[in-house]
Design a protein around this motif. Structure first.
Motif, PDB file in Angstrom:
ATOM      1  N   ARG A   1      66.021  63.824  -5.221  1.00  0.00           N
ATOM      2  CA  ARG A   1      64.796  63.314  -5.822  1.00  0.00           C
ATOM      3  C   ARG A   1      64.382  64.225  -6.974  1.00  0.00           C
ATOM      4  O   ARG A   1      64.223  65.429  -6.803  1.00  0.00           O
ATOM      5  CB  ARG A   1      63.689  63.248  -4.784  1.00  0.00           C
ATOM      6  CG  ARG A   1      62.456  62.507  -5.255  1.00  0.00           C
ATOM      7  CD  ARG A   1      61.687  62.007  -4.050  1.00  0.00           C
ATOM      8  NE  ARG A   1      60.361  61.536  -4.349  1.00  0.00           N
ATOM      9  CZ  ARG A   1      60.093  60.312  -4.763  1.00  0.00           C
ATOM     10  NH1 ARG A   1      61.065  59.445  -4.949  1.00  0.00           N
ATOM     11  NH2 ARG A   1      58.847  59.937  -4.977  1.00  0.00           N
TER      12      ARG A   1
ATOM     13  N   GLN B   1      61.453  59.401 -10.589  1.00  0.00           N
ATOM     14  CA  GLN B   1      61.737  60.281  -9.444  1.00  0.00           C
ATOM     15  C   GLN B   1      62.899  59.702  -8.649  1.00  0.00           C
ATOM     16  O   GLN B   1      63.643  60.430  -8.013  1.00  0.00           O
ATOM     17  CB  GLN B   1      60.504  60.402  -8.554  1.00  0.00           C
ATOM     18  CG  GLN B   1      59.580  61.508  -8.985  1.00  0.00           C
ATOM     19  CD  GLN B   1      58.498  61.736  -7.962  1.00  0.00           C
ATOM     20  OE1 GLN B   1      57.690  60.859  -7.680  1.00  0.00           O
ATOM     21  NE2 GLN B   1      58.486  62.925  -7.395  1.00  0.00           N
TER      22      GLN B   1
ATOM     23  N   ARG C   1      58.760  64.117 -11.292  1.00  0.00           N
ATOM     24  CA  ARG C   1      58.234  63.082 -12.166  1.00  0.00           C
ATOM     25  C   ARG C   1      58.609  63.349 -13.629  1.00  0.00           C
ATOM     26  O   ARG C   1      58.474  64.480 -14.101  1.00  0.00           O
ATOM     27  CB  ARG C   1      56.722  63.123 -12.049  1.00  0.00           C
ATOM     28  CG  ARG C   1      56.120  61.800 -11.827  1.00  0.00           C
ATOM     29  CD  ARG C   1      54.646  61.934 -11.559  1.00  0.00           C
ATOM     30  NE  ARG C   1      54.208  60.674 -10.985  1.00  0.00           N
ATOM     31  CZ  ARG C   1      54.106  59.576 -11.701  1.00  0.00           C
ATOM     32  NH1 ARG C   1      54.345  59.598 -12.994  1.00  0.00           N
ATOM     33  NH2 ARG C   1      53.759  58.449 -11.115  1.00  0.00           N
TER      34      ARG C   1
ATOM     35  N   ASP D   1      60.665  53.296  -8.104  1.00  0.00           N
ATOM     36  CA  ASP D   1      59.447  53.762  -8.783  1.00  0.00           C
ATOM     37  C   ASP D   1      59.704  53.859 -10.275  1.00  0.00           C
ATOM     38  O   ASP D   1      60.827  54.109 -10.698  1.00  0.00           O
ATOM     39  CB  ASP D   1      59.037  55.147  -8.280  1.00  0.00           C
ATOM     40  CG  ASP D   1      58.365  55.099  -6.923  1.00  0.00           C
ATOM     41  OD1 ASP D   1      58.214  53.986  -6.383  1.00  0.00           O
ATOM     42  OD2 ASP D   1      58.001  56.172  -6.411  1.00  0.00           O
TER      43      ASP D   1
ATOM     44  N   ASP E   1      58.495  56.214 -12.224  1.00  0.00           N
ATOM     45  CA  ASP E   1      58.332  57.554 -12.774  1.00  0.00           C
ATOM     46  C   ASP E   1      59.632  58.351 -12.857  1.00  0.00           C
ATOM     47  O   ASP E   1      59.610  59.545 -13.127  1.00  0.00           O
ATOM     48  CB  ASP E   1      57.285  58.330 -11.983  1.00  0.00           C
ATOM     49  CG  ASP E   1      57.659  58.452 -10.509  1.00  0.00           C
ATOM     50  OD1 ASP E   1      58.779  58.066 -10.148  1.00  0.00           O
ATOM     51  OD2 ASP E   1      56.828  58.928  -9.732  1.00  0.00           O
TER      52      ASP E   1
HETATM   53 MG    MG Z   1      56.361  59.517  -8.035  1.00  0.00          MG
END
Ligand code: MG
Ligand code: UDP
Length: 325
Positions: free
Chosen positions: A201, A101, A204, A97, A99
């Protein structure tokens, strides 16, 4: 024409203008440290902000950047597929991703974990920062339900799309061209030797999540209905159960009438039964409708996505003839 790079990193992006430069800055040293040739494929999934010009800017400065601009927003799963279609990595691809994350720093671990013996190394969340209790609880419940319904194909828990896939696993995945793409299910269906790599994780980095609970609910429906026909059986069993209890009820009525006569009470119970059966029928029709709608979408045989513009990474591109942003 140059040789294809060994690794491709595929990044679907929707309104990620704030975070993309930072993402790229963190990705580059990580990929360089792996020591193999690589490219990054940024897919612009119809962003409404300046994501596309940020991407073309990155491509102008770095020949290892490929940009794929879709004709509109198609949703993450399809944007990802588009990126994978255009990834040229001869050894494998990394899906991540934009972002942050999924920390890019985990990529070398994934590539290394796959090593010789595994085709897939998927990142497994050991902690979810910045996500509420409700989101975690619903995600957990979803995996449980899928586990029950999934049959032979089991979804690994707490796993997103963040993963490394070998070229042959990717080619297998790309053969699955269904319109309703529940990627976690498709990854699992493809199989091949896989290994989990735990990671934390992060929240964001910037911008906002494109998910809300309604979308997550729809994604779960998508997952269940494109992955199993279990719910269709609910109709059968609900029907059997109601028929069975209706039979008992009828028998009891007959016996009671024979022994005690019929005082014609029973309007409320009649209403209850009618409403209950009506509800059950509507629900099962709804379930059938979910599947029918998916069949309808598949039979149209449309392409999964349309490409507005594709700038490949350096191999096929002369630096001077790059279109301006
Ligand atoms: Mg995300
Ligand atoms: N994304 C996309 N198209 C969409 C929605 C999201 O390409 O229609 C991308 C988004 O830019 C990000 C990734 O998919 O790189 C995951 O999206 P998001 O962070 O919103 O999802 P979450 O992490 O909350 O599951």
């Amino acid at each position: 024409m140059q040789l294809a790079p060994a690794l491709s990193v595929v990044v679907p992006c929707y309104n990620e203008q704030e975070v993309l430069p930072e993402f790229h800055d963190r990705l580059v040293p990580v990929m360089e440290a792996i020591g193999r040739s690589w490219e990054v494929v940024y897919v612009n999934d119809g962003s409404r902000d300046t994501t596309l010009s940020v991407m073309t800017g990155l491509a102008a400065a770095d020949p290892r950047v490929a940009v794929l601009n879709l004709s509109r927003n198609f949703g993450k799963e399809i944007a990802l597929t588009a990126g994978l279609d255009h990834a040229r990595g001869s050894e494998g691809v990394v899906i991540i991703d934009a972002d942050l994350q999924d920390p890019p720093e985990v990529i070398p671990e994934l590539v290394e974990a796959a090593g010789e013996g595994h085709d897939v190394a998927y990142a497994q969340r050991s902690a979810r920062h910045g996500e509420g209790l409700l989101k975690r609880a619903t995600a957990h419940a979803f995996y449980r339900v899928m586990q029950r319904l999934g049959g032979k194909v089991q979804l690994p828990q707490d796993t997103g799309d963040f993963r490394y896939m070998s070229r042959r696993a990717l080619d297998a995945l790309l053969k699955l061209r269904e319109q309703h793409r529940f990627m976690k299910g498709l990854f699992a269906w493809v199989g091949f030797p896989s290994i989990a790599v735990p990671y934390e994780r992060a929240p964001r980095a910037a911008g906002e999540s494109k998910w809300n609970y309604w979308k997550l609910w729809n994604l779960s429906l998508e997952g269940i209905t494109s992955f199993t026909v279990g719910p269709l059986k609910i109709a059968t069993y609900l029907g059997l159960a109601t028929a069975f209890f209706a039979g008992l009820y009828l028998l009891q009525l007959v016996v009671r009438t024979i022994f005690f006569g019929n005082p014609t009470a029973g309007y409320p119970s009649l209403m209850a039964v009618v409403l209950f059966l009506g509800g059950v029928q509507l629900m099962t029709l709804g379930i059938i409708g979910e599947y029918l709608g998916r069949i309808f979408n598949e039979t149209k045989g449309r392409p999964l996505y349309l490409v507005e513009r594709h700038l490949p990474s350096s191999a096929d591109r002369e630096v001077s003839r790059r279109p301006a942003a």
